[in-house]
Structure formats: C-alpha cells, structure tokens
Scaffold this motif. Structure first.
Motif, PDB file in Angstrom:
ATOM      1  N   HIS A 113      -5.687   0.517  -5.514  1.00  0.00           N
ATOM      2  CA  HIS A 113      -5.486  -0.918  -5.307  1.00  0.00           C
ATOM      3  C   HIS A 113      -4.115  -1.106  -4.673  1.00  0.00           C
ATOM      4  CE1 HIS A 113      -8.998  -2.125  -7.694  1.00  0.00           C
ATOM      5  NE2 HIS A 113      -8.736  -1.002  -8.346  1.00  0.00           N
ATOM      6  N   GLU A 114      -4.010  -2.084  -3.787  1.00  0.00           N
ATOM      7  CA  GLU A 114      -2.752  -2.290  -3.073  1.00  0.00           C
ATOM      8  C   GLU A 114      -2.064  -3.577  -3.498  1.00  0.00           C
ATOM      9  OE1 GLU A 114      -2.758  -4.056   1.069  1.00  0.00           O
ATOM     10  OE2 GLU A 114      -4.699  -3.013   1.057  1.00  0.00           O
ATOM     11  N   TYR A 115      -0.722  -3.549  -3.404  1.00  0.00           N
ATOM     12  CA  TYR A 115       0.108  -4.686  -3.789  1.00  0.00           C
ATOM     13  C   TYR A 115       1.219  -4.849  -2.757  1.00  0.00           C
ATOM     14  CZ  TYR A 115      -2.313  -3.692  -8.115  1.00  0.00           C
ATOM     15  OH  TYR A 115      -3.294  -3.463  -9.047  1.00  0.00           O
ATOM     16  N   THR A 116       1.528  -6.071  -2.433  1.00  0.00           N
ATOM     17  CA  THR A 116       2.550  -6.381  -1.444  1.00  0.00           C
ATOM     18  C   THR A 116       3.935  -6.243  -2.053  1.00  0.00           C
ATOM     19  OG1 THR A 116       1.046  -7.971  -0.462  1.00  0.00           O
ATOM     20  CG2 THR A 116       3.361  -8.150   0.178  1.00  0.00           C
ATOM     21  N   VAL A 117       4.828  -5.598  -1.303  1.00  0.00           N
ATOM     22  CA  VAL A 117       6.247  -5.588  -1.646  1.00  0.00           C
ATOM     23  C   VAL A 117       6.901  -6.554  -0.662  1.00  0.00           C
ATOM     24  CG1 VAL A 117       8.365  -4.228  -1.760  1.00  0.00           C
ATOM     25  CG2 VAL A 117       6.188  -3.208  -2.470  1.00  0.00           C
ATOM     26  N   PRO A 118       7.375  -7.707  -1.142  1.00  0.00           N
ATOM     27  CA  PRO A 118       7.940  -8.702  -0.223  1.00  0.00           C
ATOM     28  C   PRO A 118       9.085  -8.125   0.614  1.00  0.00           C
ATOM     29  CG  PRO A 118       7.672  -9.634  -2.403  1.00  0.00           C
ATOM     30  CD  PRO A 118       7.417  -8.158  -2.531  1.00  0.00           C
ATOM     31  N   THR A 119       9.113  -8.522   1.868  1.00  0.00           N
ATOM     32  CA  THR A 119      10.175  -8.123   2.790  1.00  0.00           C
ATOM     33  C   THR A 119      11.056  -9.341   3.029  1.00  0.00           C
ATOM     34  OG1 THR A 119       8.676  -6.566   3.870  1.00  0.00           O
ATOM     35  CG2 THR A 119      10.654  -7.201   5.096  1.00  0.00           C
ATOM     36  N   PRO A 120      12.359  -9.236   2.741  1.00  0.00           N
ATOM     37  CA  PRO A 120      13.243 -10.382   2.956  1.00  0.00           C
ATOM     38  C   PRO A 120      13.164 -10.882   4.399  1.00  0.00           C
ATOM     39  CG  PRO A 120      14.389  -8.665   1.742  1.00  0.00           C
ATOM     40  CD  PRO A 120      13.077  -8.084   2.199  1.00  0.00           C
ATOM     41  N   ARG A 121      13.141 -12.175   4.558  1.00  0.00           N
ATOM     42  CA  ARG A 121      13.117 -12.867   5.844  1.00  0.00           C
ATOM     43  C   ARG A 121      11.838 -12.632   6.651  1.00  0.00           C
ATOM     44  NH1 ARG A 121      17.784 -10.769   4.799  1.00  0.00           N
ATOM     45  NH2 ARG A 121      17.638  -9.000   6.200  1.00  0.00           N
ATOM     46  N   ALA A 122      10.814 -12.031   6.074  1.00  0.00           N
ATOM     47  CA  ALA A 122       9.546 -11.848   6.788  1.00  0.00           C
ATOM     48  C   ALA A 122       8.723 -13.115   6.679  1.00  0.00           C
ATOM     49  CB  ALA A 122       8.779 -10.671   6.219  1.00  0.00           C
ATOM     50  N   ARG A 123       8.011 -13.460   7.738  1.00  0.00           N
ATOM     51  CA  ARG A 123       7.174 -14.657   7.732  1.00  0.00           C
ATOM     52  C   ARG A 123       5.758 -14.349   7.251  1.00  0.00           C
ATOM     53  NH1 ARG A 123       8.840 -17.989  13.153  1.00  0.00           N
ATOM     54  NH2 ARG A 123      11.027 -18.199  12.611  1.00  0.00           N
ATOM     55  N   ASP A 124       5.442 -13.065   7.123  1.00  0.00           N
ATOM     56  CA  ASP A 124       4.120 -12.668   6.646  1.00  0.00           C
ATOM     57  C   ASP A 124       4.296 -11.673   5.498  1.00  0.00           C
ATOM     58  OD1 ASP A 124       4.960 -10.352   7.896  1.00  0.00           O
ATOM     59  OD2 ASP A 124       3.463 -10.423   9.485  1.00  0.00           O
TER      60      ASP A 124
END
Length: 157
Positions: A113-124
């Motif tokens: 299963h996959e999970y997003t690691v937020p990227t600072p200043r990314a719009r997506d």
C-alpha cells in the motif's frame, strides 16, 4: 492528460538542463560531444549482491536501507500516521501499490500500500512516497522513494 503534461515538462527540463553548463567549441558543438569517441557496447552485467555501505547498507533484496532518523521529517510524520491507521491527508493514501516497476520484492497484488510524503511547496502530491507491505496498520516491510517509484530504500529503525 496529466501524464502528457508531465512528459512534456520532463522533456523541456531535460533539454534545458542539457543546454546549461557545457563548454562549447567555436563550432557551437558542446566540447563533451565534439571530443567524445564512441564507447564500446557490452552486454548488461548480471545484478550482484552488494556489500553494505556506510550510509545505510544493503539488505538481502539488494535495496539500500535508510534509517528513520535519515528520512525527511515529513516521511517520519507519514510513518507515524501509518502506524496509527490515519487519518491521511491525501485521498489516495492507503491504496494498493501494484509494484509494476518490479523494484520491490514480489508479492501478491494487494500486499503493498502506498502513502504520500508531502513535499514542501509542491502544488500536487509530489514524488515522495512510502510503500508498506503486509497489514496496513503495521509498518512491516516499508520502503521510501523520493523519485516516484524509480528507486526505493528499505526503511530501518
């Protein structure tokens, strides 16, 4: 549509990066191209087990390891959310990861299963993910990628 835009973006980026930082001869041809001779082509080598390196090492599956302390803080926060079972900030977090790239060890569909690691200043959602195998609420086999599945590192304590 999104894939086409991403492809165009990466083509434009590679052209831009290819044009920067190269010394040119008077003919206008990059010096690295003008003086380069064709390299002999050899068949691809069989993958071999790699020895541990100082940055984290290699596991039995040939993937590098990364310790939790070496991960970006957003990845550590995502790991904690996985352990807690959520709630997750992105709708697609927790979906089945198909391992179509076949970089991770093979398991039946539905194992990862996959999970997003937020990227600072990314719009997506960005390119960073954590992929975990086994039951969703346990860390089990977890891997980190910062290049959207092109490579993975096994997460170690």
């Amino acid at each position: 549509m999104i894939r086409a835009r991403a492809f165009c973006f990466f083509v434009a980026l590679s052209v831009l990066l290819g044009a920067c930082g190269k010394d040119e001869t008077q003919s206008g041809v990059p010096e690295t191209v003008a003086s380069a001779s064709p390299a002999p082509v050899s068949p691809p080598a069989e993958p071999q087990a790699r020895q541990p390196d100082a940055a984290g090492g290699q596991e039995r599956d040939g993937l590098a390891t990364v310790h939790i302390a070496q991960l970006p803080r957003q990845a550590v926060a995502t790991l904690r959310l996985i352990e807690a079972g959520g709630p997750f900030p992105f709708e697609k977090d927790g979906v089945v990861f198909g391992n179509r790239e076949r970089v991770l060890p093979r398991h039946p569909r539905g194992y990862y299963h996959e999970y997003t690691v937020p990227t600072p200043r990314a719009r997506d959602r960005g390119a960073r993910r954590i992929v975990c195998g086994g039951p969703k609420k346990q860390l089990g086999d977890c891997y980190y990628t910062d290049d959207h599945y092109a490579s993975f590192k096994r997460i170690a304590d």
